[in-house]
Design an enzyme around this catalytic site. Structure first.
Site, PDB file in Angstrom:
ATOM      1  N   LYS A 102       8.413   0.240   5.283  1.00  0.00           N
ATOM      2  CA  LYS A 102       7.889   1.521   4.813  1.00  0.00           C
ATOM      3  C   LYS A 102       9.040   2.385   4.338  1.00  0.00           C
ATOM      4  O   LYS A 102       9.988   2.634   5.063  1.00  0.00           O
ATOM      5  CB  LYS A 102       7.143   2.196   5.964  1.00  0.00           C
ATOM      6  CG  LYS A 102       6.399   3.434   5.569  1.00  0.00           C
ATOM      7  CD  LYS A 102       5.700   3.984   6.779  1.00  0.00           C
ATOM      8  CE  LYS A 102       4.344   4.522   6.532  1.00  0.00           C
ATOM      9  NZ  LYS A 102       3.244   3.822   6.173  1.00  0.00           N
ATOM     10  N   ASP A 137      -2.945  11.424  11.855  1.00  0.00           N
ATOM     11  CA  ASP A 137      -3.452  10.844  10.612  1.00  0.00           C
ATOM     12  C   ASP A 137      -4.235   9.563  10.907  1.00  0.00           C
ATOM     13  O   ASP A 137      -3.988   8.523  10.308  1.00  0.00           O
ATOM     14  CB  ASP A 137      -2.287  10.571   9.647  1.00  0.00           C
ATOM     15  CG  ASP A 137      -2.766  10.473   8.201  1.00  0.00           C
ATOM     16  OD1 ASP A 137      -3.920  10.855   7.921  1.00  0.00           O
ATOM     17  OD2 ASP A 137      -1.982   9.993   7.355  1.00  0.00           O
ATOM     18  N   GLY A 155       0.837  -1.190   0.000  1.00  0.00           N
ATOM     19  CA  GLY A 155       0.000   0.000   0.000  1.00  0.00           C
ATOM     20  C   GLY A 155       0.867   1.234   0.000  1.00  0.00           C
ATOM     21  O   GLY A 155       2.099   1.147   0.053  1.00  0.00           O
ATOM     22  N   ALA A 156       0.212   2.380  -0.107  1.00  0.00           N
ATOM     23  CA  ALA A 156       0.945   3.628  -0.089  1.00  0.00           C
ATOM     24  C   ALA A 156       0.238   4.580   0.843  1.00  0.00           C
ATOM     25  O   ALA A 156      -0.941   4.856   0.668  1.00  0.00           O
ATOM     26  CB  ALA A 156       1.030   4.204  -1.492  1.00  0.00           C
ATOM     27  N   GLY A 157       0.926   5.015   1.874  1.00  0.00           N
ATOM     28  CA  GLY A 157       0.312   5.931   2.829  1.00  0.00           C
ATOM     29  C   GLY A 157       0.827   7.344   2.598  1.00  0.00           C
ATOM     30  O   GLY A 157       1.516   7.615   1.610  1.00  0.00           O
ATOM     31  N   GLY A 158       0.469   8.230   3.522  1.00  0.00           N
ATOM     32  CA  GLY A 158       0.883   9.614   3.403  1.00  0.00           C
ATOM     33  C   GLY A 158       2.390   9.781   3.504  1.00  0.00           C
ATOM     34  O   GLY A 158       2.943  10.785   3.078  1.00  0.00           O
ATOM     35  N   VAL A 218       4.589   1.049   1.208  1.00  0.00           N
ATOM     36  CA  VAL A 218       4.894  -0.036   2.142  1.00  0.00           C
ATOM     37  C   VAL A 218       5.041  -1.335   1.353  1.00  0.00           C
ATOM     38  O   VAL A 218       4.249  -1.615   0.454  1.00  0.00           O
ATOM     39  CB  VAL A 218       3.762  -0.211   3.176  1.00  0.00           C
ATOM     40  CG1 VAL A 218       4.138  -1.250   4.198  1.00  0.00           C
ATOM     41  CG2 VAL A 218       3.461   1.111   3.850  1.00  0.00           C
TER      42      VAL A 218
END
Ligand SMILES: *[C@@H]1O[C@H](CO)[C@@H](O)[C@H](O)[C@H]1NC(C)=O
Ligand SMILES: *[C@@H]1O[C@H](CO)[C@@H](O)[C@H](O)[C@H]1NC(C)=O
Ligand SMILES: *[C@@H]1O[C@H](CO)[C@@H](O)[C@H](O)[C@H]1NC(C)=O
Ligand SMILES: *[C@@H]1O[C@H](CO)[C@@H](O)[C@H](O)[C@H]1NC(C)=O
Ligand SMILES: *[C@@H]1O[C@H](CO)[C@@H](O)[C@H](O)[C@H]1NC(C)=O
Ligand SMILES: *[C@@H]1O[C@H](CO)[C@@H](O)[C@H](O)[C@H]1NC(C)=O
Ligand SMILES: *[C@@H]1O[C@H](CO)[C@@H](O)[C@H](O)[C@H]1NC(C)=O
Ligand SMILES: *[C@@H]1O[C@H](CO)[C@@H](O)[C@H](O)[C@H]1NC(C)=O
Ligand SMILES: *[C@@H]1O[C@H](CO)[C@@H](O)[C@H](O)[C@H]1NC(C)=O
Length: 845
Positions: free
Chosen positions: A520, A618, A499-502, A506
């Site tokens: 990450k 967040d 996934g891709a967070g702020g 990852v």
């Protein structure tokens, strides 16, 4: 009825017993098995070798070894499904099938440890069939069988009925006539029970509990139209060649396991008590259970106590000086965030008084040895008599306990316990402790000095680091430092993106020790090595069951990576929105509520309990991860600090796609960002957990209003049903919890930060230990204020000014459709047994 036909068919297909029963090999009278022969594979096996009865080494292994005469599932070594008498013997032992028809287990000295109760019943032979059933027969009529006499395990095609019992140490599992499953400690304290839903409204005749081959634990009774599901494994019946079984473990928990014939692994797929520390007596008398990382540990309340058995801390603790020795001079030792478990409350033990009155009452009463007082203003005070006392310590527990001790209270020095004593600390062996401390300090200094020197030599950039910081890092159990190459290798060059967070993408990785991790890759970190490592130290010293654990980090050049423990069930957002393709993954209400509570506990810990308080900044479903048991773990905490505040404000707003809807209004204004901003975001997430909809979704269904605004109106109009996720219709939903959660969410999303409760309070309201007042409209009518990401805000406001004025209403007379089938996800992603159960049910509804 379709179900029963189906499951019968399933039984035929999956349990060869019914087919091969007639071929079962007979074990003749006079046969014997010897423990000393266990290496020669001497056994009595079922016709197709699926199960065999032989001597195996008892676990845990001892020296000299001890043995069990056990029936094991042959394909996966180590799955014991039954053992003779449940007793372990030495290497001289044997199992004899006597000519009297009795199966006898003898220890080396020929002492009889167990006899089957079959003397004089005309037993002529024994047989073990391919379903794992050992029976002693009079001709072809079974007079005794292992299925009818379980020890700690129940396997598919074995019926567990009222009156049977699984026993492991002090713990037992049984089924009541009402269909309620219970776990009991020492035949007296019921610490877990799970009932049929009372809405079924039937009086059962003879309920039968059985585990279906796909891992569904269900109850059948002649008065029921169909099987009622009581529990199911989280592998949803997937995988071929998987053998599932129900087992009462020695730790007092009842679990469903899946044993895979292919890989030979055994994994837990369900546990009755999700919080192991809630198992009564798990840490023994006066023992206190708590978590370190995700593992339970047992400790004693203070230095006034010692372990009964240093090598087995679950045996409990005892006072070094008994209180009888100082009846008049006893003191009360204070234990913060500790509760003594109470499952059956006797009126005589329960009072509504303040904490100090509770304490002095106990001190004055000779029958009181300990007490738990809720530190939440309810004034609930539970006193404990000198019976068995079982403790639980957790940073988020809103209770304070006291325990009576002799002489001065001596709080534990262990930081994990964090116990505050209320007496002077006079240690009799102070000088020893002092000596140990000084030498430990010297060793540490030498070590730090060496490290300091080594680092200076190796890294010119390291110069700015203070010795104080290093000390801090090592004292707190520093995270592992990885090289970039290492992480590149373990993630197969960042191949599998999770996934891709702020803060960056990852990736899944596997460390050399085979641990699966999430790596990450941080982006936009401008800070130097030193500050980065300080933050890493802070993050990794923050431990809580509901926080994702940081395992390590990498900092090379401009590269900054963090290595976290891997969460099997991904993030919460995958389970919420019905629009997404994973719509089939749906969580039942029980899981949802647990996730809401877990998340609240995690955030409470960040805000109120840990050493360096952290504002997450967040909170959103993407940052709430779920472990294999669907326990919530908050991730990405502490990262906001790494990014320049101003820039972060900007960044967070720019990437509003992912985060929109969760940002508190103050993000858009110039008000300071505080822990209350997290409370707002949490409130939004909570509302989504209930509704299964993203809060920023605007649709015809919500009259084109923002979801939270619409939800508040509907709630005010007592239309709670429309707020709840439609996919929960027809399932068990605890409406009291739902209403609680909705009310709490409205409190959290108040526009004014000062109106929002602190996270600790949020948790207590959710748990129901604190009364919830009627929430006011979350959005004020004042001109110029911006609510969330404001879609059609101004339109909503007019509607609101009218509802706010309306009289307060009771929200207790709510009803919600319930059905026989308890929690199950939607059918799409399920194995056939599930979907067939569901379809036949929907036709009934
Ligand atoms: C049981 O005995 C048979 C031979 O009699 C052997 O082939 C088999 O491996 C044994 N099974 C176990 C589990 O020891
Ligand atoms: C069996 O005998 C041994 C000594 O020979 C003893 O240590 C052990 O406790 C006995 N086992 C049981 C279950 O009584
Ligand atoms: C064995 O079974 C037969 C018939 O089922 C019965 O008559 C007989 O009494 C049984 N034997 C004993 C000892 O119970
Ligand atoms: C197991 O043995 C019992 C004997 O009491 C018998 O009633 C039962 O039918 C057997 N179960 C299976 C699946 O063979
Ligand atoms: C188990 O219980 C079910 C339902 O009561 C029954 O149909 C089945 O025959 C039982 N099986 C055994 C082996 O007793
Ligand atoms: C278990 O119960 C028995 C009988 O009620 C009692 O004598 C015994 O002390 C209890 N065990 C413990 C550890 O409290
Ligand atoms: C049965 O369902 C109702 C309504 O959903 C719920 O309030 C109740 O707690 C459930 N009962 C049990 C025993 O689970
Ligand atoms: C169950 O039994 C109780 C009394 O034993 C009776 O009052 C009740 O009506 C029964 N319920 C049903 C559904 O038969
Ligand atoms: C209580 O404490 C006093 C002194 O503080 C001491 O003289 C007395 O012996 C103690 N009594 C008991 C029962 O320990």
């Amino acid at each position: 009825m379709a179900i029963d036909n189906y499951s019968l068919l399933l039984l035929y297909l999956l349990s060869p017993s019914l087919i091969s029963l007639s071929f079962a090999k007979n074990i003749p009278l006079g046969s014997s098995l010897y423990a000393s022969n266990q290496n020669q594979n001497q056994n009595w096996s079922s016709p197709n070798n699926i199960f065999s009865l032989s001597f195996i080494q008892a676990i845990p292994t001892t020296s000299p070894p001890s043995y069990l005469a056990a029936i094991t599932y042959t394909a996966v070594g180590g799955v014991t499904v039954w053992s003779a008498g449940g007793a372990a013997i030495d290497s001289g032992g044997a199992l004899h099938f006597l000519s009297t028809g009795v199966l006898r287990l003898v220890n080396g000295s020929d002492a009889t440890l167990w006899d089957s109760p079959t003397a004089n019943l005309g037993v002529t032979s024994a047989s073990l069939d391919d379903s794992g059933n050992l029976s002693l027969n009079n001709g072809s009529v079974p007079v005794w069988s292992s299925f009818e006499n379980p020890i700690v395990t129940v396997i598919p095609s074995q019926n567990f009925t009222v009156g049977k019992i699984l026993r492991s140490g002090f713990y037992s599992f049984s089924l009541l006539r009402s269909g309620t499953m219970t776990l009991t400690w020492n035949d007296s304290v019921v610490y877990w029970s799970h009932a049929l839903n009372s809405s079924l409204d039937t009086n059962l005749t003879s309920p039968t509990l059985s585990l279906q081959p796909n891992g569904i634990l269900s109850i059948f009774d002649h008065s029921l139209i169909s099987r009622v599901i009581m529990a199911y494994g989280n592998d949803f019946g997937e995988g071929s060649d998987v053998f599932r079984f129900l087992k009462l473990d020695t730790d007092g928990n009842l679990r469903i396991y899946s044993a895979s014939g292919g890989s030979g692994t055994i994994v837990e797929t369900w546990a009755a008590v999700t919080d192991q520390c809630q198992v009564f007596g798990y840490c023994g008398n006066m023992g206190i259970c708590s978590y370190q990382d995700s593992n339970t540990i047992c400790q004693c309340p203070s230095e006034n106590f010692e372990f009964i058995d240093k090598h087995d801390r679950t045996k409990g603790c005892k006072r070094k000086v008994e209180i009888e020795a100082c009846m008049m001079n006893a003191t009360m030792l204070k234990l913060e965030h500790v509760k003594f478990l109470t499952y059956q409350l006797e009126v005589s033990q329960y009072y509504i008084v303040g904490i100090s009155a509770c304490r002095s009452n106990c001190l004055a009463s000779s029958s009181c040895v300990a007490l738990t007082s809720m530190s939440d203003g309810t004034g609930s005070c539970t006193m404990k008599t000198p019976d068995f006392i079982s403790g639980y310590q957790g940073p988020a527990l809103p209770s304070t306990s006291f325990v009576k001790v002799c002489g001065p209270a001596m709080p534990t020095s262990s930081p994990a316990m964090n116990i505050v004593g209320n007496g002077k600390c006079l240690r009799s062996h102070a000088w020893i402790d002092g000596f140990v401390l000084v030498s430990a300090f010297l060793v540490l200094i030498t070590f730090v000095g060496g490290l300091w020197w080594w680092c200076r030599r190796n890294s010119p950039k390291f110069g700015g680091l203070s010795a104080e910081y290093l000390l801090l890092e090592y004292a707190s159990g520093a995270p592992v430092r990885f090289s970039y190459r290492e992480l590149q290798r373990s993630t197969k060059d960042f191949k599998e993106k999770l996934g891709a967070g702020g803060f960056g993408a990852v990736y899944r990785g596997i460390l050399v020790n085979n641990a699966v991790v999430a790596v990450k890759q941080l982006e936009g970190i401008e800070q130097g090595e030193r500050q980065f490592r300080m933050e890493v130290a802070t993050i990794s010293s923050t431990h809580h069951v509901n926080l994702v654990r940081l395992i390590g980090f990498c900092s090379e050049g401009r590269r900054r990576l963090l290595v976290y423990e891997f969460m099997k069930n991904g993030s919460l957002d995958n389970f919420l929105s019905e629009a997404e393709e994973q719509a089939s993954k749906m969580l039942n209400w029980e899981y949802r509520f647990n996730i809401a509570l877990g998340t609240a506990r995690g955030i409470t810990y960040l805000h109120e309990e840990c050493r360096d308080c952290i504002v997450h900044c967040d909170i959103k479903p993407e940052n709430i991860l779920l472990d294999e048991n669907f326990n919530a773990k908050v991730s990405d905490f502490g990262l906001a600090k790494l990014i320049n505040q101003k820039e972060h404000r900007y960044k967070t707003l720019v990437s509003v796609r992912g985060t929109r809807g969760y940002l508190a209004p103050e993000w858009l204004s110039n008000f300071p960002i505080t822990s209350k901003s997290d409370v707002y975001s949490y409130g939004m997430v909570l509302l989504e957990i209930v509704s299964g909809r993203r809060n920023f979704e605007v649709s015809a269904e919500t009259n084109w209003k923002k979801f939270s605004t619409w939800a508040y109106e509907e709630f005010e109009n007592q239309n709670v049903e429309v707020i709840i996720d439609k996919r929960l219709a027809g399932q068990d939903v605890n409406m009291e919890q739902v209403v609680r959660a909705i009310q709490v969410s409205f409190w959290c999303i108040q526009e004014q930060p000062s109106m929002r409760p602190m996270m600790g309070k949020v948790m207590q309201m959710l748990e129901g230990v604190m009364q919830i007042h009627r929430p006011p409209a979350p959005f004020s009518v004042t001109e110029g204020s911006v609510s969330g990401t404001g879609v059609n805000v101004s339109d909503d406001l007019h509607t609101f000014s009218t509802t706010v004025a309306s009289a307060p209403r009771q929200s207790s007379s709510l009803s919600f459709h319930t059905a026989v089938i308890s929690p199950l996800a939607s059918a799409a992603n399920m194995e056939r047994p599930y979907s067939s159960l569901l379809t036949s049910h929907s036709s009934r509804l």
